[in-house]
Design a protein around this motif. Structure first.
Motif, PDB file in Angstrom:
ATOM      1  N   VAL A   1     -72.627  14.140 102.183  1.00 15.91           N
ATOM      2  CA  VAL A   1     -71.090  13.889 102.170  1.00 15.91           C
ATOM      3  C   VAL A   1     -70.628  14.709 101.229  1.00 15.91           C
ATOM      4  N   TYR A   2     -69.178  14.700 100.872  1.00 14.04           N
ATOM      5  CA  TYR A   2     -68.748  15.231  99.725  1.00 14.04           C
ATOM      6  C   TYR A   2     -68.786  14.483  98.264  1.00 14.04           C
ATOM      7  N   GLY A   3     -69.223  15.270  97.197  1.00 12.27           N
ATOM      8  CA  GLY A   3     -69.397  14.921  96.105  1.00 12.27           C
ATOM      9  C   GLY A   3     -68.176  14.993  94.872  1.00 12.27           C
ATOM     10  N   LEU A   4     -68.048  14.222  93.926  1.00 13.23           N
ATOM     11  CA  LEU A   4     -66.972  14.270  93.038  1.00 13.23           C
ATOM     12  C   LEU A   4     -68.020  14.940  91.778  1.00 13.23           C
ATOM     13  N   GLY A   5     -67.757  16.095  91.528  1.00 14.89           N
ATOM     14  CA  GLY A   5     -68.659  16.650  90.624  1.00 14.89           C
ATOM     15  C   GLY A   5     -68.242  16.712  89.097  1.00 14.89           C
ATOM     16  N   ALA A   6     -69.217  16.783  88.149  1.00 19.35           N
ATOM     17  CA  ALA A   6     -68.944  16.978  86.757  1.00 19.35           C
ATOM     18  C   ALA A   6     -70.127  17.472  86.033  1.00 19.35           C
ATOM     19  N   ASP A   7     -70.009  18.242  84.941  1.00 19.93           N
ATOM     20  CA  ASP A   7     -71.067  18.812  84.367  1.00 19.93           C
ATOM     21  C   ASP A   7     -72.086  17.672  83.913  1.00 19.93           C
TER      22      ASP A   7
ATOM     23  N   GLY B   1     -63.098   4.377  89.816  1.00 20.87           N
ATOM     24  CA  GLY B   1     -63.209   3.057  89.616  1.00 20.87           C
ATOM     25  C   GLY B   1     -64.514   2.386  89.752  1.00 20.87           C
ATOM     26  N   ARG B   2     -65.769   3.252  89.402  1.00 21.19           N
ATOM     27  CA  ARG B   2     -67.082   2.877  89.463  1.00 21.19           C
ATOM     28  C   ARG B   2     -67.546   2.115  88.232  1.00 21.19           C
TER      29      ARG B   2
ATOM     30  N   PRO C   1     -71.441  11.686  92.583  1.00 17.15           N
ATOM     31  CA  PRO C   1     -71.306  10.469  93.475  1.00 17.15           C
ATOM     32  C   PRO C   1     -70.367  10.904  94.732  1.00 17.15           C
ATOM     33  N   SER C   2     -70.347  10.186  95.670  1.00 15.81           N
ATOM     34  CA  SER C   2     -69.159  10.395  96.758  1.00 15.81           C
ATOM     35  C   SER C   2     -68.039  10.492  96.318  1.00 15.81           C
ATOM     36  N   ALA C   3     -67.309  11.377  97.032  1.00 15.92           N
ATOM     37  CA  ALA C   3     -65.864  11.849  96.420  1.00 15.92           C
ATOM     38  C   ALA C   3     -64.900  10.743  96.911  1.00 15.92           C
ATOM     39  N   ASN C   4     -64.731   9.550  96.674  1.00 18.65           N
ATOM     40  CA  ASN C   4     -64.082   8.495  97.250  1.00 18.65           C
ATOM     41  C   ASN C   4     -63.831   7.500  96.025  1.00 18.65           C
ATOM     42  N   ARG C   5     -62.749   6.488  96.268  1.00 16.75           N
ATOM     43  CA  ARG C   5     -62.699   5.454  95.473  1.00 16.75           C
ATOM     44  C   ARG C   5     -63.867   4.527  95.548  1.00 16.75           C
ATOM     45  N   PHE C   6     -64.603   3.737  94.502  1.00 17.41           N
ATOM     46  CA  PHE C   6     -65.545   3.083  94.670  1.00 17.41           C
ATOM     47  C   PHE C   6     -65.558   2.038  95.900  1.00 17.41           C
ATOM     48  N   GLY C   7     -66.822   1.855  96.568  1.00 21.30           N
ATOM     49  CA  GLY C   7     -67.180   0.969  97.365  1.00 21.30           C
ATOM     50  C   GLY C   7     -66.100   1.456  98.999  1.00 21.30           C
ATOM     51  N   LYS C   8     -65.487   2.390  98.960  1.00 25.44           N
ATOM     52  CA  LYS C   8     -64.678   2.889 100.302  1.00 25.44           C
ATOM     53  C   LYS C   8     -65.567   3.941 100.961  1.00 25.44           C
ATOM     54  N   VAL C   9     -64.987   3.944 102.197  1.00 26.60           N
ATOM     55  CA  VAL C   9     -65.727   4.949 103.271  1.00 26.60           C
ATOM     56  C   VAL C   9     -65.966   6.360 102.552  1.00 26.60           C
TER      57      VAL C   9
ATOM     58  N   ALA D   1     -63.105  18.082 103.711  1.00 26.64           N
ATOM     59  CA  ALA D   1     -62.446  18.215 102.200  1.00 26.64           C
ATOM     60  C   ALA D   1     -60.992  17.642 102.374  1.00 26.64           C
ATOM     61  N   ALA D   2     -60.545  17.420 103.572  1.00 29.20           N
ATOM     62  CA  ALA D   2     -59.108  16.734 103.763  1.00 29.20           C
ATOM     63  C   ALA D   2     -59.463  15.139 103.477  1.00 29.20           C
ATOM     64  N   ASP D   3     -60.493  14.603 103.746  1.00 29.91           N
ATOM     65  CA  ASP D   3     -60.764  13.162 103.061  1.00 29.91           C
ATOM     66  C   ASP D   3     -60.557  13.040 101.936  1.00 29.91           C
ATOM     67  N   VAL D   4     -61.159  13.985 101.065  1.00 29.83           N
ATOM     68  CA  VAL D   4     -61.159  14.251  99.665  1.00 29.83           C
ATOM     69  C   VAL D   4     -60.003  13.983  99.058  1.00 29.83           C
ATOM     70  N   ARG D   5     -59.115  14.993  99.677  1.00 31.27           N
ATOM     71  CA  ARG D   5     -57.658  15.111  98.897  1.00 31.27           C
ATOM     72  C   ARG D   5     -57.011  13.790  99.245  1.00 31.27           C
TER      73      ARG D   5
END
Length: 364
Positions: free
Chosen positions: A34-40, A55-56, A151-159, A164-168
């Motif tokens: 899945v797409y990840g929400l990345g940070a160092d 919101g994790r 972690p997956s690039a979505n609000r916590f607990g959601k699909v 990339a469109a899903d993330v946006r």
């Protein structure tokens, strides 16, 4: 666009993403799962931004993504230098698993090196690591020369997002997010997680597309289930890992599973919802017909009847149906067999968390 100019463009985009990460900003990146929400992964302030954006809960650990070493003409890939900044010890089993499945959808949990920020591990002394197989993200990791929490690039607990469109759409209005577009994710559900931190028994903490059977076949390593391990005296707790809460991966529309041929039974659980129901049916099955239920408008959605195809389409299907305004989504129960365990795990959590009030019990 010639391949030369497109690769120049992707180099420029990756350099910009590397710069963003170094400056403590967030970058969404594609993986095969899945797409990840990345940070160092070594920057506690940047890691906190990930938790805030999603919101994790702060005690819910993240997976650190690392670059695969360049193979050149080595017979054995050198994973030890890749892992040594992150983990305390690397067992023979760990090396076998990495050589068999990395880069790929397998996450391994180790005892962490003291330099790994507790923000990344949910306060635990263990760290979860994987080398993703997506070429764009491998290039990003190599140029970044560090680990990226993702972690997956979505609000916590959601699909979870698989494009990339899903993330946006998930983070619209968050101006400071760069999204690397690597196309649609192929595997479609999150990685298998195996714990190597606590005993001589590698333990399955989250099922995925790589099954214990496949691990045994390729490496000779038996993977235990958490219930099969008897803790030693003063026993070690099983590490908390991503995606292990009861409600997760959940659409806002109520979602339920139905047993073969039992669509009506599933409907009778919802006496008030009798209008618009999306019913997913195996592509190998015949049509449902209206099932003799005059007050219900069914629409059939075909889903793949093989586990790999179904996993690849699962989150896409849930997201699309969620946006179409159905009153209820019904999906077929996955058949028995460990190759379906990853999908079954995601669906059970999605059902539990689904519905308009899902935010209320996302943390239960």
């Amino acid at each position: 666009m010639s391949s030369d100019s497109s690769s120049l463009q992707s180099t420029a985009v990756i350099n910009e993403a590397v710069q963003s990460l170094r400056e403590g900003r967030l970058v969404a990146f594609p993986t095969e799962t899945v797409y990840g929400l990345g940070a160092d992964a070594k920057n506690p302030e940047a890691i906190k931004k990930v938790f805030l954006a999603k919101g994790r809960p702060a005690d819910h650990p993240l997976i650190i993504h690392v670059a695969a070493p360049d193979k050149f003409d080595q017979a054995q890939v050198g994973w030890v230098p890749v892992l040594s900044p992150w983990v305390r010890d690397i067992s023979e089993d760990a090396l076998k698993l990495m050589n068999a499945f990395w880069p790929g959808p397998l996450t391994l949990v180790f005892r962490k090196d003291k330099s790994v920020p507790l923000e990344a591990t949910g306060g635990q002394e263990t760290v979860a690591i994987r080398a993703p197989a997506h070429p764009l993200t491998q290039e990003l990791l190599r140029k970044f020369k560090g680990g990226i929490v993702g972690p997956s690039a979505n609000r916590f607990g959601k699909v979870s997002p698989t494009s990339a469109a899903d993330v946006r759409s998930e983070f619209e209005g968050m101006l400071d997010l760069m999204v690397l577009d690597g196309g649609d994710c192929q595997v479609g559900i999150e990685s298998t997680i195996v714990d190597l931190s606590s005993s001589d028994h590698p333990t399955l903490l989250r099922p995925g597309i790589i099954t214990p059977g496949e691990i045994l076949e390729k490496t000779g390593i038996k993977i235990f289930l958490p219930g099969e391990i008897i803790p030693a005296e003063g026993g070690v707790d099983i590490p908390r890992v991503s995606g292990s809460l009861r409600a997760h991966y959940a659409p806002t529309t109520p979602l339920r599973l139905y047993a073969p041929g039992r669509v009506l039974d599933a409907l009778s659980e919802f006496p008030d919802i009798k209008s618009r129901v999306a019913v997913a049916v195996w592509d190998s099955d015949s049509a449902l017909g209206e099932d003799g239920h005059p007050s219900v408008h069914f629409e059939e959605v075909l889903v793949p009847s093989d586990s790999v195809g179904f996993a690849g389409k699962l989150y896409r299907t849930l997201r699309d149906l969620d946006q179409q305004g159905w009153d209820l989504i019904l999906l077929p129960e996955p058949p028995p067999g460990e190759e379906w365990d990853g999908v079954r795990d995601r669906l059970q959590r999605a059902c539990f968390g689904s519905g308009p009030s899902s935010s209320n019990h996302a943390n239960s």
